[in-house]
Scaffold this motif. Structure first.
Motif, short mmCIF file in Angstrom:
data_model
loop_
_atom_site.label_atom_id
_atom_site.label_comp_id
_atom_site.label_asym_id
_atom_site.label_seq_id
_atom_site.Cartn_x
_atom_site.Cartn_y
_atom_site.Cartn_z
N UNK A 105 0.55 -1.11 -0.19
CA UNK A 105 -0.19 -0.16 -0.39
C UNK A 105 0.96 1.18 -0.52
N UNK A 106 0.08 2.56 -1.06
CA UNK A 106 1.02 3.90 -0.90
C UNK A 106 0.06 4.33 -0.37
N UNK A 107 0.29 4.60 1.03
CA UNK A 107 -0.39 6.02 1.75
C UNK A 107 0.30 7.94 1.24
N UNK A 108 -0.46 8.27 -0.14
CA UNK A 108 0.57 9.53 -0.20
C UNK A 108 0.00 10.49 0.84
N UNK A 109 0.99 11.40 1.51
CA UNK A 109 1.74 12.34 2.19
C UNK A 109 1.34 14.10 1.61
N UNK A 110 1.68 13.80 0.03
CA UNK A 110 1.17 14.76 -0.67
C UNK A 110 1.13 14.28 -2.27
N UNK A 111 1.53 15.08 -2.98
CA UNK A 111 1.32 14.96 -4.46
C UNK A 111 1.46 15.73 -5.82
N UNK A 112 3.05 15.63 -6.50
CA UNK A 112 2.50 16.45 -7.68
C UNK A 112 2.02 16.58 -8.49
N UNK A 113 1.38 16.86 -8.74
CA UNK A 113 0.33 17.71 -9.51
C UNK A 113 0.80 17.74 -10.73
N UNK A 114 1.39 16.80 -12.18
CA UNK A 114 1.04 16.82 -13.40
C UNK A 114 0.14 16.32 -14.39
N UNK A 115 -1.06 16.99 -13.56
CA UNK A 115 -2.31 16.86 -14.49
C UNK A 115 -3.47 18.65 -14.60
N UNK A 116 -4.18 18.30 -15.28
CA UNK A 116 -4.39 20.06 -15.73
C UNK A 116 -6.05 20.21 -15.09
N UNK A 117 -6.68 19.87 -14.16
CA UNK A 117 -8.13 19.81 -14.23
C UNK A 117 -7.21 20.24 -12.73
N UNK A 118 -6.63 20.63 -11.66
CA UNK A 118 -6.46 21.54 -10.19
C UNK A 118 -5.74 22.94 -10.50
N UNK A 119 -5.11 22.55 -11.67
CA UNK A 119 -5.58 24.10 -11.87
C UNK A 119 -6.23 25.28 -12.26
N UNK A 120 -7.23 24.64 -12.13
CA UNK A 120 -8.67 25.59 -12.53
C UNK A 120 -9.52 25.04 -11.22
N UNK A 121 -8.63 25.24 -10.29
CA UNK A 121 -9.48 25.05 -8.60
C UNK A 121 -8.12 25.90 -8.24
N UNK A 122 -6.97 25.72 -8.12
CA UNK A 122 -5.62 26.74 -7.41
C UNK A 122 -5.08 26.90 -8.30
N UNK A 123 -3.65 27.72 -7.99
CA UNK A 123 -2.71 28.31 -8.01
C UNK A 123 -1.22 26.86 -8.10
N UNK A 124 -1.18 26.50 -9.74
CA UNK A 124 0.24 25.43 -9.28
C UNK A 124 0.76 25.11 -8.49
N UNK A 125 1.07 26.44 -7.81
CA UNK A 125 2.05 26.33 -6.83
C UNK A 125 2.24 25.89 -5.08
N UNK A 126 0.52 25.90 -5.58
CA UNK A 126 -0.15 25.51 -3.66
C UNK A 126 0.42 23.75 -4.25
N UNK A 127 0.43 23.00 -2.52
CA UNK A 127 0.92 22.27 -2.50
C UNK A 127 -0.57 20.87 -2.86
N UNK A 128 -0.53 19.72 -3.51
CA UNK A 128 -1.81 18.81 -2.57
C UNK A 128 -1.02 17.51 -1.60
N UNK A 129 -1.51 18.05 -0.44
CA UNK A 129 -1.47 17.49 0.88
C UNK A 129 -2.89 16.78 1.15
N UNK A 130 -2.54 15.69 2.11
CA UNK A 130 -4.05 15.42 2.63
C UNK A 130 -3.72 16.62 3.49
N UNK A 131 -5.86 16.37 4.17
CA UNK A 131 -5.74 17.27 5.56
C UNK A 131 -5.33 16.42 6.64
N UNK A 132 -4.29 16.86 7.53
CA UNK A 132 -3.61 16.14 8.85
C UNK A 132 -4.10 15.38 9.38
N UNK A 133 -5.31 15.89 9.76
CA UNK A 133 -6.02 14.91 10.92
C UNK A 133 -6.48 13.43 10.57
#
Length: 195
Positions: A105-133
């Motif tokens: 299993x792999x639990x992602x602690x952060x994601x390199x965003x090389x897809x195009x969808x998230x750039x429509x929601x947030x600036x590409x400089x913003x990291x993709x990280x899970x909620x801490x809790x």
């Protein structure tokens, strides 16, 4: 539990009251995952999105997304409309690290965003990280897992076969260098829906 109707939504409708959802790409995995979580109280599907509701307090929705970030974003948006606040994606990925083997299993602690969808929601400089809790809860639960669990960075892409330089028409050496750089930076795996 009351039902909310979203006839203009792609998922259609699903019982409300859920605060947590589990997403998976393949609709065939929805009943399997739902049964692992408990008793299913409702099932439905519309336009390729299948869902089940697991009897819990509050209920848990298990929903398929299909392949890719655009479809996953649709499911996330529509589940948020239902009041879902926490989402865990369960699916397959391609290993980039030699330490990640089939069945682990792999639990992602952060994601390199090389897809195009998230750039429509947030600036590409913003990291993709899970909620801490939620991440802490996953880490704690992983201690009881009977298979190897890896924690670290993952990678999300739009092109399923993009790691195979011989399949494309672009600069093959640039493609090889891209994947080598991800490995060198410690990225564990690549997939298409974690954003």
């Amino acid at each position: 539990m009351s039902e909310k109707s979203f006839s203009n939504h792609l998922i259609g409708f699903a019982p409300g009251g859920a605060r947590c959802a589990v997403l998976t790409g393949n609709p065939d995995r929805v009943p399997v995952l739902a049964d692992m979580l408990g008793t299913t109280t409702a099932r439905g599907s519309r336009r390729g999105f299948a869902w089940s509701v697991v009897d819990a307090d509050p209920p848990v929705i298990v929903c398929s997304t299909g392949v890719g970030a655009p479809a996953a974003a649709i499911a996330v948006e529509e589940l948020a409309d239902l009041g879902v606040e926490s989402i865990v994606r369960v699916g397959s990925c391609g290993a980039l690290s030699e330490e990640v083997t089939i069945g682990s299993l792999v639990v992602s602690t952060g994601c390199v965003r090389h897809e195009g969808t998230t750039s429509h929601y947030v600036d590409p400089a913003y990291p993709a990280v899970p909620g801490y809790r939620l991440l802490v809860e996953l880490v704690n639960r992983a201690a009881d897992c009977p298979v190897p669990v890896h924690f670290g960075l993952t990678h999300c892409k739009d092109a399923y076969y993009s790691e195979h330089p011989d399949r494309g028409v672009v600069d093959r050496e640039r493609v090889r260098s891209h994947w080598a750089a991800l490995r060198a930076c410690g990225v564990l795996a690549t997939e298409m829906e974690a954003m």
